[in-house]
Design a protein around this motif. Structure first.
Motif, mmCIF file in Angstrom:
data_model
loop_
_atom_site.group_PDB
_atom_site.id
_atom_site.type_symbol
_atom_site.label_atom_id
_atom_site.label_comp_id
_atom_site.label_asym_id
_atom_site.label_seq_id
_atom_site.Cartn_x
_atom_site.Cartn_y
_atom_site.Cartn_z
ATOM 1 N N PHE A 1 18.122 25.746 21.837
ATOM 2 C CA PHE A 1 17.721 25.137 23.106
ATOM 3 C C PHE A 1 18.782 24.219 23.701
ATOM 4 O O PHE A 1 18.563 23.628 24.763
ATOM 5 C CB PHE A 1 16.387 24.417 22.930
ATOM 6 C CG PHE A 1 15.294 25.345 22.487
ATOM 7 C CD1 PHE A 1 14.880 26.379 23.305
ATOM 8 C CD2 PHE A 1 14.725 25.220 21.226
ATOM 9 C CE1 PHE A 1 13.893 27.263 22.894
ATOM 10 C CE2 PHE A 1 13.739 26.092 20.802
ATOM 11 C CZ PHE A 1 13.321 27.118 21.633
ATOM 12 N N ASN A 2 19.930 24.115 23.044
ATOM 13 C CA ASN A 2 21.078 23.470 23.672
ATOM 14 C C ASN A 2 21.826 24.435 24.589
ATOM 15 O O ASN A 2 22.754 24.026 25.290
ATOM 16 C CB ASN A 2 22.035 22.939 22.597
ATOM 17 C CG ASN A 2 21.418 21.826 21.779
ATOM 18 O OD1 ASN A 2 20.883 20.869 22.325
ATOM 19 N ND2 ASN A 2 21.475 21.956 20.456
ATOM 20 N N LYS A 3 21.433 25.709 24.582
ATOM 21 C CA LYS A 3 22.139 26.734 25.351
ATOM 22 C C LYS A 3 21.351 27.206 26.568
ATOM 23 O O LYS A 3 21.766 28.156 27.228
ATOM 24 C CB LYS A 3 22.451 27.929 24.440
ATOM 25 C CG LYS A 3 23.344 27.579 23.253
ATOM 26 C CD LYS A 3 23.674 28.805 22.411
ATOM 27 C CE LYS A 3 24.595 28.443 21.249
ATOM 28 N NZ LYS A 3 25.004 29.633 20.458
ATOM 29 N N ILE A 4 20.228 26.574 26.871
ATOM 30 C CA ILE A 4 19.416 27.026 27.995
ATOM 31 C C ILE A 4 20.002 26.523 29.311
ATOM 32 O O ILE A 4 20.825 25.604 29.341
ATOM 33 C CB ILE A 4 17.955 26.549 27.855
ATOM 34 C CG1 ILE A 4 17.878 25.022 27.856
ATOM 35 C CG2 ILE A 4 17.332 27.115 26.584
ATOM 36 C CD1 ILE A 4 16.459 24.487 27.835
ATOM 37 N N GLN A 5 19.548 27.127 30.418
ATOM 38 C CA GLN A 5 19.986 26.691 31.738
ATOM 39 C C GLN A 5 19.386 25.320 32.064
ATOM 40 O O GLN A 5 18.253 25.017 31.664
ATOM 41 C CB GLN A 5 19.531 27.688 32.799
ATOM 42 C CG GLN A 5 20.076 29.087 32.642
ATOM 43 C CD GLN A 5 19.600 29.980 33.766
ATOM 44 O OE1 GLN A 5 19.845 29.699 34.946
ATOM 45 N NE2 GLN A 5 18.905 31.054 33.414
ATOM 46 N N PRO A 6 20.104 24.493 32.816
ATOM 47 C CA PRO A 6 19.565 23.167 33.160
ATOM 48 C C PRO A 6 18.210 23.238 33.862
ATOM 49 O O PRO A 6 17.346 22.394 33.641
ATOM 50 C CB PRO A 6 20.639 22.582 34.078
ATOM 51 C CG PRO A 6 21.888 23.315 33.740
ATOM 52 C CD PRO A 6 21.475 24.689 33.335
ATOM 53 N N GLY A 7 18.007 24.246 34.687
ATOM 54 C CA GLY A 7 16.762 24.345 35.434
ATOM 55 C C GLY A 7 15.548 24.669 34.589
ATOM 56 O O GLY A 7 14.410 24.568 35.068
ATOM 57 N N GLU A 8 15.759 25.055 33.327
ATOM 58 C CA GLU A 8 14.625 25.399 32.466
ATOM 59 C C GLU A 8 13.917 24.166 31.919
ATOM 60 O O GLU A 8 12.797 24.266 31.414
ATOM 61 C CB GLU A 8 15.103 26.287 31.312
ATOM 62 C CG GLU A 8 15.611 27.650 31.773
ATOM 63 C CD GLU A 8 16.123 28.503 30.628
ATOM 64 O OE1 GLU A 8 15.651 28.317 29.485
ATOM 65 O OE2 GLU A 8 17.005 29.352 30.872
ATOM 66 N N VAL A 9 14.539 23.003 31.997
ATOM 67 C CA VAL A 9 13.918 21.766 31.527
ATOM 68 C C VAL A 9 13.066 21.185 32.655
ATOM 69 O O VAL A 9 13.563 20.948 33.760
ATOM 70 C CB VAL A 9 14.979 20.742 31.086
ATOM 71 C CG1 VAL A 9 14.305 19.462 30.594
ATOM 72 C CG2 VAL A 9 15.869 21.330 29.997
ATOM 73 N N LEU A 10 11.781 20.937 32.378
ATOM 74 C CA LEU A 10 10.884 20.380 33.394
ATOM 75 C C LEU A 10 10.942 18.857 33.413
ATOM 76 O O LEU A 10 11.103 18.250 34.463
ATOM 77 C CB LEU A 10 9.447 20.839 33.134
ATOM 78 C CG LEU A 10 9.208 22.354 33.080
ATOM 79 C CD1 LEU A 10 7.720 22.645 32.936
ATOM 80 C CD2 LEU A 10 9.777 23.049 34.308
ATOM 81 N N PHE A 11 10.778 18.244 32.255
ATOM 82 C CA PHE A 11 10.838 16.785 32.155
ATOM 83 C C PHE A 11 10.882 16.391 30.689
ATOM 84 O O PHE A 11 10.797 17.230 29.790
ATOM 85 C CB PHE A 11 9.654 16.106 32.871
ATOM 86 C CG PHE A 11 8.290 16.643 32.515
ATOM 87 C CD1 PHE A 11 7.625 16.229 31.373
ATOM 88 C CD2 PHE A 11 7.650 17.558 33.353
ATOM 89 C CE1 PHE A 11 6.364 16.711 31.053
ATOM 90 C CE2 PHE A 11 6.387 18.053 33.046
ATOM 91 C CZ PHE A 11 5.746 17.625 31.890
ATOM 92 N N ARG A 12 11.017 15.092 30.475
ATOM 93 C CA ARG A 12 11.042 14.522 29.130
ATOM 94 C C ARG A 12 9.778 13.677 28.944
ATOM 95 O O ARG A 12 9.426 12.873 29.807
ATOM 96 C CB ARG A 12 12.277 13.645 28.952
ATOM 97 C CG ARG A 12 12.405 12.996 27.586
ATOM 98 C CD ARG A 12 13.529 11.975 27.555
ATOM 99 N NE ARG A 12 14.842 12.577 27.754
ATOM 100 C CZ ARG A 12 15.567 12.458 28.849
ATOM 101 N NH1 ARG A 12 15.104 11.756 29.885
ATOM 102 N NH2 ARG A 12 16.751 13.023 28.950
ATOM 103 N N LEU A 13 9.090 13.866 27.828
ATOM 104 C CA LEU A 13 7.938 13.022 27.514
ATOM 105 C C LEU A 13 8.434 11.681 26.975
ATOM 106 O O LEU A 13 9.251 11.631 26.050
ATOM 107 C CB LEU A 13 7.046 13.695 26.468
ATOM 108 C CG LEU A 13 6.250 14.916 26.924
ATOM 109 C CD1 LEU A 13 5.485 15.510 25.738
ATOM 110 C CD2 LEU A 13 5.274 14.552 28.042
#
Length: 415
Positions: free
Chosen positions: A126-138
């Motif tokens: 999951f360090n290799k995913i696209q930036p847009g795939e992250v929604l938010f941080r809890l």
């Protein structure tokens, strides 16, 4: 009300220009004790299968709006449309869904040879995913127990979704943690369920050998607008303190842990569950875990209120790789009663008996399951509790050795 850091308003949406995605900081979803809703969440009587019919919490609104935008931006491997769904006739109440695209287009699982396999930075992670795939941080406020152990939990889209809102909860991806359940990850999963106003928002975990496809610590979370049998299935106590129960009346008996909500009770549950999963991992035993709102342990009925959170743990035979010829693969959601089916032919012909057979094929032998329980649930037993404990162990042996009851017997247990 849950709020972002240093602002009264936030947007979990990406900017229109994808060149700006790398420069946009990951927004924080900040929550506290008051945002964890332990009681009063029930299925509506009139339209239990309609996601939009239920109110949204700030967590639901943030997740659903950001997830929907990523759909519109084409960040998924396929566009998830309304899935054809059926409740299989029979006593169990399996929810079967046809999801052809996931069966065809999902990323091939990594080569896994051990439940304890080390993290490999050369493999997909999951360090290799696209930036847009992250929604938010809890981000948990300091008013919650266990805050000193807080980890950064990224909420990331699953690009091959099972259902609407399918996300991954990924603790501190830069640490390169292998797929082994940790207390902070489990706490985030349970709290995500408590943050949602939807009774069908569930969280789960697949170990290596339990059909985890990526060896990088993550949990699954998704909405399913249908009741599942694990919510209200009856159970039998297995320890003198009543902390561990055997979930019965299902094709695969599971170990049930229960909490009414945040506080010391939840922290104790997290310790007990992770003690069990540590034992299973150390002994190369694959496992699956499912978190859902549910009824208290004991005798239940279809009308039992969802007064707390059920955490169900299944120890199972290891399975390394996907069985392409099966109607479905048995992992966290299938054991809970949600069956994503790969082909139209299998969907139209699937019966409860066939589903039960596939699930039971993954069960551990009863003697091994009993040994697991005896090891991880060791408690001091005084004379007053010795006879009670012996009776419960005998009861466990009897339950684990039973073959699947007839549909009529299953129906009587679930009703």
């Amino acid at each position: 009300m849950a709020l972002p850091h240093d602002s009264n308003e936030t947007s979990y949406l990406l900017p229109p220009n994808n060149e700006d995605w790398d420069r946009q900081a990951i927004p924080d979803f900040v929550y506290g004790q008051k945002d964890l809703m332990a009681e009063g969440i029930q299925w509506p009587r009139n339209a239990p299968g309609v996601l939009e019919a239920l109110p949204q919490s700030p967590f639901d609104a943030a997740l659903c709006s950001a997830w929907k935008q990523r759909v519109e931006l084409g960040l998924f491997r396929y566009r998830l449309r309304e899935l054809q769904t059926q409740i299989l006739p029979g006593a169990v109440g399996f929810v079967a869904q046809l999801n052809v695209e996931r069966g065809v287009q999902r990323r091939r699982p990594q080569t896994i040879k051990s439940v304890r396999q080390a993290f490999d930075p050369e493999q997909f992670n999951f360090n290799k995913i696209q930036p847009g795939e992250v929604l938010f941080r809890l981000h948990r406020e300091p008013d919650l127990p266990g805050t000193l152990l807080q980890e950064d939990i990224l909420v990331v889209i699953n690009v091959s979704p099972l259902e609407w809102g399918h996300v991954l909860l990924v603790p501190e991806p830069a640490r390169g943690l292998p797929q082994r359940l940790l207390p902070g990850a489990l706490r985030a999963g349970i709290e995500a369920v408590l943050l949602s106003l939807h009774p069908g928002f569930r969280v789960g975990f697949n170990s290596l050998g339990g059909l985890a496809s990526v060896n990088h610590l993550h949990l699954h979370g998704y909405y399913l607008a249908h009741r599942l049998p694990v919510e209200q299935a009856p159970s039998e106590p297995l320890d003198p303190g009543g902390h561990l129960h055997l979930l019965r009346g299902l094709p695969a008996p599971g170990f049930l842990f229960y909490t009414r909500g945040p506080g010391l009770d939840l922290e104790s549950l997290i310790c007990r569950v992770c003690r069990a999963t540590d034992y299973l991992t150390d002994h190369e035993i694959a496992h699956n875990l499912f978190v859902t709102r549910g009824a208290p342990p004991g005798k239940t009925s279809p009308s039992s209120a969802l007064t707390g959170v059920r955490v169900i743990l299944w120890a199972r035979k290891s399975c390394f790789g996907i069985k392409d010829g099966e109607a479905f693969n048995v992992a966290l959601c299938e054991l809970a009663g949600h069956l994503p089916v790969k082909t139209s032919q299998d969907f139209s012909s699937l019966t409860e008996a066939a589903a039960v057979a596939l699930i039971q094929d993954c069960r551990l032998p009863p003697s091994q399951a009993e040994e697991n329980l005896r090891e991880w649930s060791r408690v001091p037993v005084g004379p007053a509790n010795q006879r009670k404990t012996m009776l419960r162990k005998r009861n466990l042996r009897n339950v684990l050795k039973r073959k699947l009851p007839s549909p009529l017997t299953l129906h009587s247990r679930l009703s």
